[in-house]
Design a protein around this motif. Structure first.
Motif, PDB file in Angstrom:
ATOM      1  N   GLN A   1       0.817  -1.215   0.000  1.00 52.12           N
ATOM      2  CA  GLN A   1       0.000   0.000   0.000  1.00 52.12           C
ATOM      3  C   GLN A   1       0.848   1.261   0.000  1.00 52.12           C
ATOM      4  N   ARG A   2       1.850   1.333   0.874  1.00 52.65           N
ATOM      5  CA  ARG A   2       2.607   2.572   1.059  1.00 52.65           C
ATOM      6  C   ARG A   2       3.710   2.759   0.026  1.00 52.65           C
ATOM      7  N   ARG A   3       4.335   1.669  -0.382  1.00 57.91           N
ATOM      8  CA  ARG A   3       5.472   1.781  -1.280  1.00 57.91           C
ATOM      9  C   ARG A   3       5.074   1.649  -2.747  1.00 57.91           C
ATOM     10  N   PHE A   4       4.098   0.760  -3.020  1.00 60.81           N
ATOM     11  CA  PHE A   4       3.764   0.472  -4.413  1.00 60.81           C
ATOM     12  C   PHE A   4       2.361   0.914  -4.812  1.00 60.81           C
TER      13      PHE A   4
ATOM     14  N   PHE B   1       1.560 -20.308   4.205  1.00 68.54           N
ATOM     15  CA  PHE B   1       2.132 -20.828   2.962  1.00 68.54           C
ATOM     16  C   PHE B   1       2.248 -19.676   1.970  1.00 68.54           C
ATOM     17  N   ALA B   2       3.013 -19.897   0.927  1.00 63.28           N
ATOM     18  CA  ALA B   2       3.203 -18.873  -0.114  1.00 63.28           C
ATOM     19  C   ALA B   2       3.621 -19.554  -1.400  1.00 63.28           C
ATOM     20  N   GLY B   3       3.302 -18.884  -2.527  1.00 63.16           N
ATOM     21  CA  GLY B   3       3.709 -19.406  -3.816  1.00 63.16           C
ATOM     22  C   GLY B   3       3.029 -18.663  -4.940  1.00 63.16           C
ATOM     23  N   PRO B   4       3.455 -18.898  -6.171  1.00 64.66           N
ATOM     24  CA  PRO B   4       2.821 -18.263  -7.331  1.00 64.66           C
ATOM     25  C   PRO B   4       1.441 -18.860  -7.591  1.00 64.66           C
ATOM     26  N   ALA B   5       0.532 -18.013  -8.056  1.00 66.27           N
ATOM     27  CA  ALA B   5      -0.857 -18.434  -8.224  1.00 66.27           C
ATOM     28  C   ALA B   5      -1.095 -19.218  -9.497  1.00 66.27           C
ATOM     29  N   ALA B   6      -1.859 -20.293  -9.356  1.00 65.40           N
ATOM     30  CA  ALA B   6      -2.526 -20.962 -10.471  1.00 65.40           C
ATOM     31  C   ALA B   6      -4.016 -20.718 -10.243  1.00 65.40           C
ATOM     32  N   THR B   7      -4.752 -20.358 -11.274  1.00 70.38           N
ATOM     33  CA  THR B   7      -6.124 -19.899 -11.076  1.00 70.38           C
ATOM     34  C   THR B   7      -7.169 -20.795 -11.737  1.00 70.38           C
TER      35      THR B   7
ATOM     36  N   PRO C   1      -2.610 -15.113 -12.953  1.00 66.58           N
ATOM     37  CA  PRO C   1      -1.705 -16.260 -12.832  1.00 66.58           C
ATOM     38  C   PRO C   1      -0.257 -15.797 -12.659  1.00 66.58           C
ATOM     39  N   GLY C   2       0.431 -16.394 -11.700  1.00 63.89           N
ATOM     40  CA  GLY C   2       1.820 -16.020 -11.432  1.00 63.89           C
ATOM     41  C   GLY C   2       1.978 -14.988 -10.345  1.00 63.89           C
ATOM     42  N   ASP C   3       0.905 -14.262  -9.976  1.00 67.02           N
ATOM     43  CA  ASP C   3       0.990 -13.378  -8.817  1.00 67.02           C
ATOM     44  C   ASP C   3       1.362 -14.200  -7.592  1.00 67.02           C
ATOM     45  N   TRP C   4       2.021 -13.558  -6.620  1.00 65.50           N
ATOM     46  CA  TRP C   4       2.396 -14.297  -5.420  1.00 65.50           C
ATOM     47  C   TRP C   4       1.303 -14.193  -4.380  1.00 65.50           C
ATOM     48  N   ILE C   5       0.967 -15.343  -3.807  1.00 59.13           N
ATOM     49  CA  ILE C   5      -0.034 -15.445  -2.759  1.00 59.13           C
ATOM     50  C   ILE C   5       0.695 -15.766  -1.451  1.00 59.13           C
ATOM     51  N   VAL C   6       0.461 -14.939  -0.443  1.00 57.43           N
ATOM     52  CA  VAL C   6       1.075 -15.159   0.865  1.00 57.43           C
ATOM     53  C   VAL C   6      -0.039 -15.265   1.897  1.00 57.43           C
ATOM     54  N   SER C   7      -0.028 -16.347   2.657  1.00 59.87           N
ATOM     55  CA  SER C   7      -1.062 -16.590   3.658  1.00 59.87           C
ATOM     56  C   SER C   7      -0.418 -16.836   5.022  1.00 59.87           C
ATOM     57  N   ASP C   8      -1.038 -16.301   6.055  1.00 58.81           N
ATOM     58  CA  ASP C   8      -0.666 -16.634   7.423  1.00 58.81           C
ATOM     59  C   ASP C   8      -1.880 -16.427   8.320  1.00 58.81           C
ATOM     60  N   GLU C   9      -1.662 -16.370   9.631  1.00 63.83           N
ATOM     61  CA  GLU C   9      -2.781 -16.262  10.563  1.00 63.83           C
ATOM     62  C   GLU C   9      -3.553 -14.953  10.425  1.00 63.83           C
ATOM     63  N   ASP C  10      -2.955 -13.935   9.828  1.00 60.07           N
ATOM     64  CA  ASP C  10      -3.630 -12.654   9.642  1.00 60.07           C
ATOM     65  C   ASP C  10      -4.507 -12.600   8.400  1.00 60.07           C
TER      66      ASP C  10
ATOM     67  N   CYS D   1       0.315 -10.333  -4.119  1.00 56.63           N
ATOM     68  CA  CYS D   1       1.358  -9.411  -4.573  1.00 56.63           C
ATOM     69  C   CYS D   1       1.549  -9.588  -6.076  1.00 56.63           C
ATOM     70  N   PRO D   2       1.403  -8.517  -6.862  1.00 57.79           N
ATOM     71  CA  PRO D   2       1.628  -8.631  -8.307  1.00 57.79           C
ATOM     72  C   PRO D   2       2.998  -9.246  -8.607  1.00 57.79           C
ATOM     73  N   ALA D   3       3.029 -10.143  -9.574  1.00 61.06           N
ATOM     74  CA  ALA D   3       4.274 -10.847  -9.895  1.00 61.06           C
ATOM     75  C   ALA D   3       5.399  -9.891 -10.251  1.00 61.06           C
ATOM     76  N   GLU D   4       5.052  -8.778 -10.916  1.00 63.64           N
ATOM     77  CA  GLU D   4       6.072  -7.849 -11.413  1.00 63.64           C
ATOM     78  C   GLU D   4       6.850  -7.159 -10.293  1.00 63.64           C
ATOM     79  N   ILE D   5       6.258  -7.049  -9.122  1.00 61.17           N
ATOM     80  CA  ILE D   5       6.947  -6.344  -8.023  1.00 61.17           C
ATOM     81  C   ILE D   5       7.285  -7.273  -6.866  1.00 61.17           C
ATOM     82  N   TRP D   6       7.075  -8.578  -7.029  1.00 57.72           N
ATOM     83  CA  TRP D   6       7.259  -9.502  -5.920  1.00 57.72           C
ATOM     84  C   TRP D   6       8.659  -9.430  -5.319  1.00 57.72           C
ATOM     85  N   GLU D   7       9.697  -9.485  -6.126  1.00 58.46           N
ATOM     86  CA  GLU D   7      11.060  -9.504  -5.585  1.00 58.46           C
ATOM     87  C   GLU D   7      11.378  -8.218  -4.829  1.00 58.46           C
ATOM     88  N   LYS D   8      10.966  -7.068  -5.384  1.00 52.50           N
ATOM     89  CA  LYS D   8      11.207  -5.801  -4.695  1.00 52.50           C
ATOM     90  C   LYS D   8      10.409  -5.719  -3.397  1.00 52.50           C
TER      91      LYS D   8
END
Length: 232
Positions: free
Chosen positions: A12-15, A35-41, A157-166, A171-178
């Motif tokens: 939200q704040r940076r991108f 868990f986390a990983g790239p999305a298959a839809t 497809p390919g966006d990163w999905i991050v899940s935890d207790e919250d 996260c869009p794939a294009e900015i995932w590493e940053k």
């Protein structure tokens, strides 16, 4: 794995990506929310009876089998079920196949059936809740490997999905590493801030961290992160 709360703030704040969090979902097994990983839809639509035969899971020409066989090792399957909490999207058989393919987790805005059996498999699942009825009673699987909307968040497809207790963050794939790198830097800074707060320092001027505080953290890191001297 990075935390969804930190990733949410960075997105939200940076991108400037404000609509990144899924809403109204819960973990089938709270102990397997992370868990986390790239999305298959996969996308479902509301059932229309004239398409029942063409889109039936029993029809080899339907997209049903291919939709689940596309899920590769480490991928997160994101299922747009039109928010239908009464539709049991996955059962034990599909969950068994996904687990065998190395699926990192499933996120779906519909229901799940055979929840005890899925939990026993160890496949992480985020969903709306248990539902005994088959998905075919109200929905039809129409396509896969295309953009979907799940629980209020659009996923390509390919966006990163991050899940935890919250919760679950997209996260869009294009900015995932940053974004991941920035979250890791933020986590290191906040770990140092927790040490200072726990040592009795007041929040004013310390948290939220100012540029001067961030510079002090950099000096502490450069000095080897001495645990007995938090300010250098």
């Amino acid at each position: 794995m990075i935390a969804t709360a930190a990733l949410s703030s960075v997105l939200q704040r940076r991108f400037g990506v404000a609509r990144h969090a899924m809403r109204g979902l819960r973990a089938l097994d709270p102990g397997r929310a992370r868990f986390a990983g790239p999305a298959a839809t996969v996308r479902y639509l509301a059932r229309r009876e004239d398409r029942d035969e063409a889109l039936s899971p029993f029809n080899p020409a339907s997209p049903f089998a291919a939709a689940f066989e596309q899920v590769g090792e480490g991928a997160v399957l994101v299922i747009d079920a039109q928010g239908d909490a009464g539709a049991g999207i996955l059962g034990e058989m599909l969950a068994t196949r996904l687990s065998a393919r190395g699926c990192a987790g499933v996120v779906c805005d519909g229901g799940m059936r055979d929840v005890a059996e899925i939990a026993a498999l160890g496949l992480p699942v985020i969903h709306r809740g248990p539902a005994p009825a088959s998905s075919t009673a109200s929905l039809m699987l129409v396509d896969f490997a295309l953009p979907v909307t799940c629980a209020g968040a659009t996923v390509f497809p390919g966006d990163w999905i991050v899940s935890d207790e919250d919760g679950v963050v997209v996260c869009p794939a294009e900015i995932w590493e940053k974004a991941r790198a920035e979250v890791e830097q933020r986590a290191a800074l906040e770990g140092w801030l927790r040490l200072r707060l726990a040592a009795g320092e007041p929040m004013n001027g310390l948290y939220p961290p100012t540029e001067a505080v961030k510079a002090a953290h950099a000096r502490w890191l450069a000095a080897g992160s001495p645990p007995d001297r938090l300010v250098v």
